[in-house]
Design a protein around this motif. Structure first.
Motif, mmCIF file in Angstrom:
data_model
loop_
_atom_site.group_PDB
_atom_site.id
_atom_site.type_symbol
_atom_site.label_atom_id
_atom_site.label_comp_id
_atom_site.label_asym_id
_atom_site.label_seq_id
_atom_site.Cartn_x
_atom_site.Cartn_y
_atom_site.Cartn_z
ATOM 1 N N GLY A 78 -23.984 -13.477 -0.428
ATOM 2 C CA GLY A 78 -24.336 -12.798 0.953
ATOM 3 C C GLY A 78 -25.227 -11.731 0.925
ATOM 4 N N ALA A 79 -25.606 -10.795 1.843
ATOM 5 C CA ALA A 79 -26.614 -9.849 1.821
ATOM 6 C C ALA A 79 -25.785 -8.266 2.035
ATOM 7 C CB ALA A 79 -27.618 -9.847 2.594
ATOM 8 N N VAL A 80 -24.594 -8.260 1.776
ATOM 9 C CA VAL A 80 -23.904 -6.834 2.068
ATOM 10 C C VAL A 80 -23.412 -6.562 0.621
ATOM 11 C CG1 VAL A 80 -23.343 -7.244 4.313
ATOM 12 C CG2 VAL A 80 -21.694 -8.117 2.658
ATOM 13 N N ASN A 81 -23.010 -5.188 0.462
ATOM 14 C CA ASN A 81 -22.409 -4.721 -0.867
ATOM 15 C C ASN A 81 -21.243 -5.430 -1.125
ATOM 16 O OD1 ASN A 81 -23.968 -2.886 0.866
ATOM 17 N ND2 ASN A 81 -23.950 -1.427 -0.616
ATOM 18 N N PRO A 82 -20.847 -5.767 -2.377
ATOM 19 C CA PRO A 82 -19.836 -6.715 -2.617
ATOM 20 C C PRO A 82 -18.529 -5.909 -2.987
ATOM 21 C CG PRO A 82 -21.266 -6.388 -4.716
ATOM 22 C CD PRO A 82 -21.905 -5.659 -3.414
ATOM 23 N N THR A 83 -18.684 -4.732 -3.145
ATOM 24 C CA THR A 83 -17.163 -3.989 -3.374
ATOM 25 C C THR A 83 -16.093 -4.205 -2.980
ATOM 26 O OG1 THR A 83 -18.727 -2.126 -4.461
ATOM 27 C CG2 THR A 83 -16.240 -1.773 -4.171
ATOM 28 N N LEU A 84 -16.317 -4.223 -1.439
ATOM 29 C CA LEU A 84 -15.049 -4.432 -0.550
ATOM 30 C C LEU A 84 -14.176 -5.888 -0.927
ATOM 31 C CD1 LEU A 84 -13.198 -2.818 1.664
ATOM 32 C CD2 LEU A 84 -14.462 -4.691 3.253
ATOM 33 N N THR A 85 -15.160 -7.068 -0.964
ATOM 34 C CA THR A 85 -14.876 -8.140 -1.357
ATOM 35 C C THR A 85 -14.124 -8.293 -2.634
ATOM 36 O OG1 THR A 85 -16.464 -9.008 0.094
ATOM 37 C CG2 THR A 85 -15.354 -10.546 -1.472
ATOM 38 N N ILE A 86 -14.655 -7.528 -3.546
ATOM 39 C CA ILE A 86 -14.050 -7.425 -4.858
ATOM 40 C C ILE A 86 -12.812 -6.888 -4.852
ATOM 41 C CG2 ILE A 86 -14.195 -6.343 -7.129
ATOM 42 C CD1 ILE A 86 -17.162 -6.246 -7.108
ATOM 43 N N VAL A 87 -12.302 -5.835 -4.243
ATOM 44 C CA VAL A 87 -11.318 -5.106 -3.976
ATOM 45 C C VAL A 87 -10.256 -6.178 -3.252
ATOM 46 C CG1 VAL A 87 -10.039 -3.314 -2.991
ATOM 47 C CG2 VAL A 87 -12.119 -2.884 -4.099
ATOM 48 N N ALA A 88 -10.661 -6.643 -2.145
ATOM 49 C CA ALA A 88 -9.881 -7.717 -1.440
ATOM 50 C C ALA A 88 -9.337 -8.849 -2.194
ATOM 51 C CB ALA A 88 -10.617 -8.169 -0.267
ATOM 52 N N ASN A 89 -10.357 -9.409 -2.992
ATOM 53 C CA ASN A 89 -9.936 -10.562 -4.027
ATOM 54 C C ASN A 89 -9.085 -10.017 -5.020
ATOM 55 O OD1 ASN A 89 -10.293 -13.349 -4.756
ATOM 56 N ND2 ASN A 89 -11.038 -12.085 -6.718
ATOM 57 N N ALA A 90 -9.301 -8.957 -5.539
ATOM 58 C CA ALA A 90 -8.253 -7.989 -6.537
ATOM 59 C C ALA A 90 -6.774 -7.985 -6.000
ATOM 60 C CB ALA A 90 -8.882 -6.997 -7.118
ATOM 61 N N LEU A 91 -6.751 -7.459 -4.637
ATOM 62 C CA LEU A 91 -5.416 -7.329 -3.913
ATOM 63 C C LEU A 91 -4.814 -8.867 -3.982
ATOM 64 C CD1 LEU A 91 -6.312 -4.641 -1.447
ATOM 65 C CD2 LEU A 91 -5.141 -4.619 -3.594
ATOM 66 N N ARG A 92 -5.539 -9.777 -3.620
ATOM 67 C CA ARG A 92 -4.886 -11.388 -3.608
ATOM 68 C C ARG A 92 -4.391 -11.830 -5.099
ATOM 69 N NH1 ARG A 92 -6.900 -16.747 -3.849
ATOM 70 N NH2 ARG A 92 -8.783 -16.058 -5.076
ATOM 71 N N VAL A 93 -5.226 -11.583 -5.846
ATOM 72 C CA VAL A 93 -4.697 -11.844 -7.251
ATOM 73 C C VAL A 93 -3.734 -11.283 -7.693
ATOM 74 C CG1 VAL A 93 -5.741 -12.209 -9.633
ATOM 75 C CG2 VAL A 93 -7.405 -12.927 -7.846
ATOM 76 N N ALA A 94 -3.719 -9.909 -7.431
ATOM 77 C CA ALA A 94 -2.422 -9.142 -7.639
ATOM 78 C C ALA A 94 -1.117 -9.834 -7.053
ATOM 79 C CB ALA A 94 -2.613 -7.677 -7.265
ATOM 80 N N ASP A 95 -1.276 -10.335 -5.850
ATOM 81 C CA ASP A 95 0.044 -10.888 -5.201
ATOM 82 C C ASP A 95 0.427 -12.328 -5.987
ATOM 83 O OD1 ASP A 95 0.409 -9.047 -3.487
ATOM 84 O OD2 ASP A 95 -0.481 -10.074 -1.795
ATOM 85 N N ILE A 96 -0.653 -13.016 -6.340
ATOM 86 C CA ILE A 96 -0.610 -14.121 -7.100
ATOM 87 C C ILE A 96 0.340 -13.860 -8.487
ATOM 88 C CG2 ILE A 96 -1.799 -16.114 -8.378
ATOM 89 C CD1 ILE A 96 -3.753 -16.043 -6.021
ATOM 90 N N ILE A 97 -0.201 -12.954 -9.116
ATOM 91 C CA ILE A 97 0.265 -12.467 -10.454
ATOM 92 C C ILE A 97 1.597 -11.927 -10.100
ATOM 93 C CG2 ILE A 97 -0.031 -11.096 -12.346
ATOM 94 C CD1 ILE A 97 -2.875 -11.296 -12.400
ATOM 95 N N ALA A 98 1.974 -11.345 -9.465
ATOM 96 C CA ALA A 98 3.285 -10.805 -9.140
ATOM 97 C C ALA A 98 4.180 -11.847 -8.854
ATOM 98 C CB ALA A 98 3.346 -9.620 -7.992
ATOM 99 N N GLY A 99 3.807 -12.879 -8.080
ATOM 100 C CA GLY A 99 4.586 -14.040 -7.899
ATOM 101 C C GLY A 99 4.955 -14.703 -9.219
ATOM 102 N N ARG A 100 3.835 -15.020 -9.915
ATOM 103 C CA ARG A 100 4.245 -15.474 -11.123
ATOM 104 C C ARG A 100 5.136 -14.659 -12.210
ATOM 105 N NH1 ARG A 100 -0.712 -18.052 -15.207
ATOM 106 N NH2 ARG A 100 0.668 -18.134 -17.044
ATOM 107 N N LEU A 101 5.131 -13.562 -12.191
ATOM 108 C CA LEU A 101 6.171 -12.837 -12.878
ATOM 109 C C LEU A 101 7.373 -12.565 -12.278
ATOM 110 C CD1 LEU A 101 3.546 -9.741 -13.822
ATOM 111 C CD2 LEU A 101 4.243 -11.678 -15.369
#
Length: 522
Positions: free
Chosen positions: A497-520
């Motif tokens: 896109g053309a907007v600063n990527p940090t918020l999308t990085i954080v949002a996805n990291a929180l999503r992946v954290a939920d996935i890993i927590a479920g796996r654990l």
């Protein structure tokens, strides 16, 4: 040497790694964060423009090479908090259409395998975590949101409000820039107890007061204080990841620290070093099971590097600009198209105020001959500064790789017509607002050479997707070929896109954290 074992190891403490680690810490699992740098030392020099921009004191000292063999220093910062220690804290959501295929004059920005709706709850969580100030409904291209911003918008100072009013009267839709900032304002004035004091050293500077919502301040330090199951290892360079004989499981994380090699292991390993450094770690972890680099059976690791087409531009005004905290306004009217072009141009936002030392350090263009020997401090006082971002497109040939021990970064600019048109739009609108209609490039902000060393918005290099033949990661950001390896930085982006990527990085990291927590099983 036996490995010290954890439930989860997170490599990198920037926004992606730190956000994921602080969320997983709540599970009670034993988690280790590994950071190659140390805490950035707090000192008055944090706010000195000569130190920060001209001397590049906080920039990584390593040497990389362009495809032409030319050496350069990448615009990277190895500290607890990663590059967010010096970022501008502009925290945008990608537009809803950015998740779809977008036609540009120079090619296609590909669709994401997940859509905006999959990320929206995590965007809301990320905005709360990073203390985002903003106002829904002002940005004509903002995506739908499930609720308001957690904090009110950062107020405009008089000169920026005047600009905003002029842009609105010109038919545009200026809006308050969404900022991650620990600011408490009351009726436009900084409260006595506010951590942020609205100084002129924000965008690109480390914050001496810890008033910027960076990954260290918002994630690492609070999580370490609240969760004894979370540990942090600093000054620790991860040399390689080792797998078992099948290549399906990372069973050793090799760390160089204090001149010695240490080995750690974990049930889950998360790489979050930033798109460039994460790709390098995977590439130098090649083995018999992964001869082209770890998780690189597709050949995509290191490829499709994106970093936005960016400019920081200084306009000279006829009357002084007394603004102190300038980074409060943005314009997205040209994000997807303009009145004279049917392709996306990009985003215009304010940048931090120019300082005399910065201007003195620039290579000044010949058009400044019209100035009557204007001193640099006077020039700074008459300046107004803008950050322009246009989308660059993912190209396999734009990549980072090793040539022996040398790091090579091959970048060929694309989609530059959009950026030229966006710059022309800015010249037109600020010219009507009373500025000199020719803009000075502030190249120092990016380390003097944006295409090769300007790595502030690094993304791509390990895209996610459903097909292992064309992507490195699956939709959970787990490596297709390695069962316990995840990535949680901007490596996974299929487009930027053309907007600063940090918020999308954080949002996805929180999503992946939920996935890993479920796996654990947490």
């Amino acid at each position: 040497m036996s490995a010290i074992h954890y439930d989860v190891i997170v490599i990198g403490t920037g926004p992606g790694g730190a956000s994921l680690a602080q969320k997983l810490a709540r599970t009670g699992k034993r988690i280790l964060m590994i950071e190659r740098g140390d805490y950035l030392k707090r000192s008055p020099s944090n706010w000195d423009s000569q130190t920060v921009f001209v001397d590049g004191a906080y920039q990584a000292k390593e040497t990389w090479y362009g495809a032409d063999g030319r050496a350069f220093h990448p615009g990277l910062h190895y500290f607890v908090g990663g590059n967010s220690k010096v970022y501008g804290a502009a925290l945008f959501r990608l537009r809803e259409a950015d998740f779809e295929e977008v036609l540009h004059s120079d090619g296609i920005s590909p669709a994401w395998p997940l859509k905006y709706k999959d990320f929206e709850p995590y965007y809301a969580e990320a905005e709360k975590l990073f203390h985002v100030h903003g106002a829904r409904g002002e940005d004509p291209n903002e995506p739908p949101a499930s609720g308001p911003y957690p904090h009110p918008p950062v107020s405009h100072e008089p000169r920026i409000q005047e600009l905003s009013d002029h842009l609105a009267s010109d038919g545009l839709h200026p809006f308050h820039l969404p900022l991650g900032i620990l600011l408490d304002e009351r009726e436009g004035r900084v409260a006595p107890t506010s951590i942020c004091i609205r100084c002129d050293a924000f965008d690109g500077f480390p914050c001496l007061l810890n008033g910027k919502a960076d990954a260290q301040v918002m994630c690492v330090d609070p999580a370490l204080a609240n969760y004894p199951n979370l540990s942090l290892l600093t000054n620790a360079y991860v040399a390689k990841l080792e797998t078992n004989a099948s290549g399906r499981t990372v069973n050793a994380v090799h760390v160089d620290r204090n001149g010695a090699r240490e080995i750690y292991s974990a049930d889950i390993v998360v790489v979050a070093c930033g798109a460039l450094s994460s790709a390098l770690l995977l590439l130098r972890s090649a083995s018999d099971a992964h001869p082209n680099g770890l998780a690189n059976g597709s050949g995509q690791v290191g490829r499709n590097y994106m970093r936005h087409n960016q400019s920081v531009l200084m306009a000279l005004l006829r009357k002084p600009n007394e603004t102190v905290f300038q980074k409060t306004l943005a314009v997205s009217d040209f994000y997807f198209r303009s009145d004279d072009w049917d392709y996306p141009l990009g985003m215009i936002q304010m940048c931090a105020t120019s300082h005399a030392d910065q201007i003195r350090g620039e290579s000044l263009p010949s058009w400044l001959d019209w100035l009557p020997e204007m001193p640099f401090d006077v020039m700074a006082r008459h300046s107004m500064d803008f950050w322009l971002s246009s989308e660059d497109l993912p190209r396999p040939e734009n990549r980072i790789y090793y040539d022996g021990d040398r790091v090579m970064l091959d970048v060929v600019e694309n989609n530059m017509e959009a950026h030229r048109r966006l710059r022309k739009k800015l010249e037109q609108i600020i010219g009507r607002a009373g500025a000199h209609p020719v803009l000075l490039e502030r190249s120092l902000y990016f380390g003097k050479n944006i295409p090769i060393s300007g790595t502030a918005h690094q993304a791509g290099t390990a895209r996610f997707g459903a097909d292992p033949a064309t992507s490195a990661l699956d939709l959970d950001c787990r490596a297709h070929e390695v069962d316990n390896l995840y990535l949680s930085d901007a490596s996974f982006f299929p487009s930027i896109g053309a907007v600063n990527p940090t918020l999308t990085i954080v949002a996805n990291a929180l999503r992946v954290a939920d996935i890993i927590a479920g796996r654990l099983g947490a």
